[in-house]
Design a protein around this motif. Structure first.
Motif, PDB file in Angstrom:
ATOM      1  N   MET A   1       1.087   3.928  -2.921  1.00 30.61           N
ATOM      2  CA  MET A   1       0.758   5.387  -2.685  1.00 30.61           C
ATOM      3  C   MET A   1       1.554   6.396  -2.935  1.00 30.61           C
ATOM      4  SD  MET A   1      -0.669   7.338   0.768  1.00 30.61           S
ATOM      5  CE  MET A   1       0.815   8.427   0.873  1.00 30.61           C
ATOM      6  N   VAL A   2       2.990   6.013  -2.745  1.00 30.38           N
ATOM      7  CA  VAL A   2       3.879   7.038  -2.881  1.00 30.38           C
ATOM      8  C   VAL A   2       4.258   7.074  -4.443  1.00 30.38           C
ATOM      9  CG1 VAL A   2       6.441   7.409  -2.865  1.00 30.38           C
ATOM     10  CG2 VAL A   2       5.201   6.666  -0.692  1.00 30.38           C
TER      11      VAL A   2
ATOM     12  N   ARG B   1       7.725  11.351  -1.220  1.00 25.94           N
ATOM     13  CA  ARG B   1       8.418  10.443  -0.020  1.00 25.94           C
ATOM     14  C   ARG B   1       8.087  11.511   1.151  1.00 25.94           C
ATOM     15  NH1 ARG B   1      13.310   7.033  -2.759  1.00 25.94           N
ATOM     16  NH2 ARG B   1      11.812   5.556  -4.004  1.00 25.94           N
TER      17      ARG B   1
ATOM     18  N   LEU C   1       0.882  -1.183   0.015  1.00 24.68           N
ATOM     19  CA  LEU C   1      -0.202   0.004  -0.020  1.00 24.68           C
ATOM     20  C   LEU C   1       0.839   1.252   0.063  1.00 24.68           C
ATOM     21  CD1 LEU C   1      -2.850   1.348   0.400  1.00 24.68           C
ATOM     22  CD2 LEU C   1      -2.253   1.450   2.800  1.00 24.68           C
ATOM     23  N   VAL C   2       1.720   1.438   1.038  1.00 25.13           N
ATOM     24  CA  VAL C   2       2.587   2.486   1.203  1.00 25.13           C
ATOM     25  C   VAL C   2       3.372   2.772  -0.439  1.00 25.13           C
ATOM     26  CG1 VAL C   2       4.475   3.591   2.433  1.00 25.13           C
ATOM     27  CG2 VAL C   2       2.874   2.307   3.402  1.00 25.13           C
ATOM     28  N   GLY C   3       3.967   1.836  -0.799  1.00 27.76           N
ATOM     29  CA  GLY C   3       4.928   1.852  -2.207  1.00 27.76           C
ATOM     30  C   GLY C   3       3.953   2.377  -3.356  1.00 27.76           C
TER      31      GLY C   3
END
Lengths: 183, 340
Positions: free
Chosen positions: B295-296, B322, B291-293
């Protein structure tokens, strides 16, 4: 872009026991663009620095629009007070500069349309009235004036102490219209 | 002289540009009015002393956009004046192929770089463009120096009656009026440079996060440490890097807010949109989805697409994405509760 720390974070987050989630509603929005906050600061500007006047027989507090812009911009960013004092100290000296040439002021002061938008909104709601091209009147005796209500709330709850102190310091600087270049 | 509001704003914007930004902008303004304007690339080994030339290689231009900070004080102005004089004297010496000894004597010093630019052409006028010209006292030292240099020079690249003029932002805008595109560009200067300033600021000078936000932030990394036994050092390293990025983000937002409020608003809108998107993705994605990757990556794409022209490089957009994500981790909207 090579960034081991970020990739390491992604790797650590890939653990089966860890499930990232995001709540967009919890993102804190900047208060700088909050129309109510800006209105409150404008109300404070009139309360601390406005001059008693009248418009169509009704008592008002009046401020020059350029001066009001400078006051509200500085009140929100109290760190700028030092720069404003420096600018004032140079008045009448060799390196005296008009405000729009005093480049220590952030360029947002010249480019941010927020102030104009909020003033337009307050004029539309009859909280303020424009007189000529330069003066803005706070119609303090108008019933249900947004700014009067905000001022009461600020007084009762003792809000915006830093902003109020900053405005008082601006008042003590005694900046004239001539110095602002708006005569 | 009465100027329009657009002209006054363009003057202010031009006077706030520094370094290469100032040179590029003045070149573009001049090039709009002179069909034969030619910029001189500073590669290899510098530009030889002139930044661009016009009028059939008869007018050469040197630009100087020193730093803005500190100009508001008398001390700042004095230093600035000295810097401007020294910079232009150094440019003139290079054009006139001279070097000055400690005793002030001028010696010939061949400028092969300029030879490869001008060939056999000789300049009739050298125009010095500066982003600050609020003291007539700049003129005397520059004129005197030019007279002295001309006397000592072989004048291979200037005519015998070559003149020098110093021009500030007001006259640049008056003489080369900006079109709508220039006004738009001037009102939205590049923030890639701002990003560089933020990333090169020492950690100690970055604004600290609010103390009440730290316990939640710490707790997130405790969860990571607990789930990755034996990798405590790595978790600590990642945590330190995230705090630094979070603080960089705070500084960047402060600077954007006071200097580029329009861009600041846009960045805030994009962050919210990317978070909404990530939230939707998390609802439909597999539990092990990154998810984080994702989203970034999405945020970087949106920043790059929406702020094109302000952040030319994709790497700047990724860096900004970032930083924003580090802020989301710090300020809690982005969490990773432990799943049993």
């Amino acid at each position: 872009m090579r960034d081991d720390h970020f990739n390491e974070l992604l790797e650590l987050l890939s653990h089966p026991n860890i499930r990232p989630s995001i709540e967009p509603k919890r993102i804190a929005k900047s208060f700088y663009y909050d129309a109510i906050y800006q209105s409150a600061i404008i109300a404070l500007c009139f309360s601390v620095l406005g001059k008693s006047s009248d418009l169509g027989g009704k008592p008002t507090l009046c401020m020059n629009s350029a001066y009001l812009n400078l006051c509200q911009f500085t009140a929100i960013r109290s760190d700028l007070l030092i720069d404003l004092k420096r600018w004032k100290d140079l008045k009448g000296k060799r390196y005296d500069q008009p405000l729009d040439r005093f480049l220590v002021l952030p360029r947002g002061f010249f480019t941010d349309p927020n102030f104009r938008d909020v003033i337009r909104y307050l004029v539309a709601t009859h909280a303020l009235a424009l007189a000529g091209a330069k003066d803005i009147h706070f119609l303090k005796s108008e019933p249900n004036n947004t700014l009067t209500n905000l001022l009461e709330k600020i007084e009762v709850d003792g809000l915006f102490e830093v902003e109020r102190k900053t405005l008082q310091s601006i008042k003590d600087l005694r900046i004239s219209q001539k110095e602002l270049g708006v005569e | 002289m009465t100027r329009t509001r657009e002209q006054t704003e363009a003057i202010t914007a031009l006077s706030l540009l520094e370094g290469d930004d100032f040179e590029d902008e003045t070149y573009l303004l001049v090039a709009r009015h002179c069909y034969d304007a030619q910029q001189v690339p500073a590669v290899p080994q510098g530009d030889g002393g002139i930044d661009f030339y016009t009028h059939n290689v008869s007018i050469g231009y040197c630009c100087y956009g020193p730093e803005v900070l500190g100009r508001g004080t008398t001390d700042g102005v004095k230093k600035l004046k000295k810097k401007i004089i020294e910079k232009f004297k150094s440019d003139l010496k290079r054009i006139l192929e001279l070097e000055e000894t400690k005793s002030g004597k001028c010696k010939h010093r061949k400028n092969e770089g300029l030879e490869s630019v001008l060939g056999t052409s000789r300049l009739k006028c050298i125009r010095l463009f500066c982003n600050w010209f609020h003291d007539k006292g700049l003129l005397g030292p520059i004129n005197e120096a030019f007279k002295k240099y001309k006397k000592a020079s072989q004048c291979r690249f200037v005519t015998d009656d070559c003149a020098v003029t110093l021009i500030g932002p007001e006259l640049i805008i008056d003489q080369y009026p900006p079109d709508d595109v220039s006004i738009f560009r001037l009102s939205r200067p590049g923030i890639a440079k701002l990003l560089n300033t933020v990333t090169s600021t020492p950690v100690g000078s970055l604004p600290p996060p609010q103390a009440n936000q730290m316990p939640d932030f710490e707790a997130k990394f405790e969860i990571l440490g607990k789930n990755w036994p034996g990798r405590e050092q790595q978790v600590q390293r990642v945590k330190d890097a995230q705090i630094k990025r979070w603080r960089q983000c705070l500084l960047l937002l402060q600077k954007l807010e006071s200097d580029h409020p329009q861009v600041h608003k846009e960045v805030e809108r994009l962050l919210e949109a990317a978070a909404e998107l990530a939230n939707e993705m998390s609802l439909s994605a597999a539990p092990d989805a990154n998810l984080v990757g994702a989203m970034v990556e999405k945020l970087a794409q949106m920043i790059h697409a929406e702020l094109r022209g302000l952040l030319v490089q994709t790497t700047s957009a990724t860096e900004l994405a970032r930083m924003m994500t580090a802020r989301l981790i710090g300020e809690c909207p982005l969490q990773w509760p432990e799943v049993k």
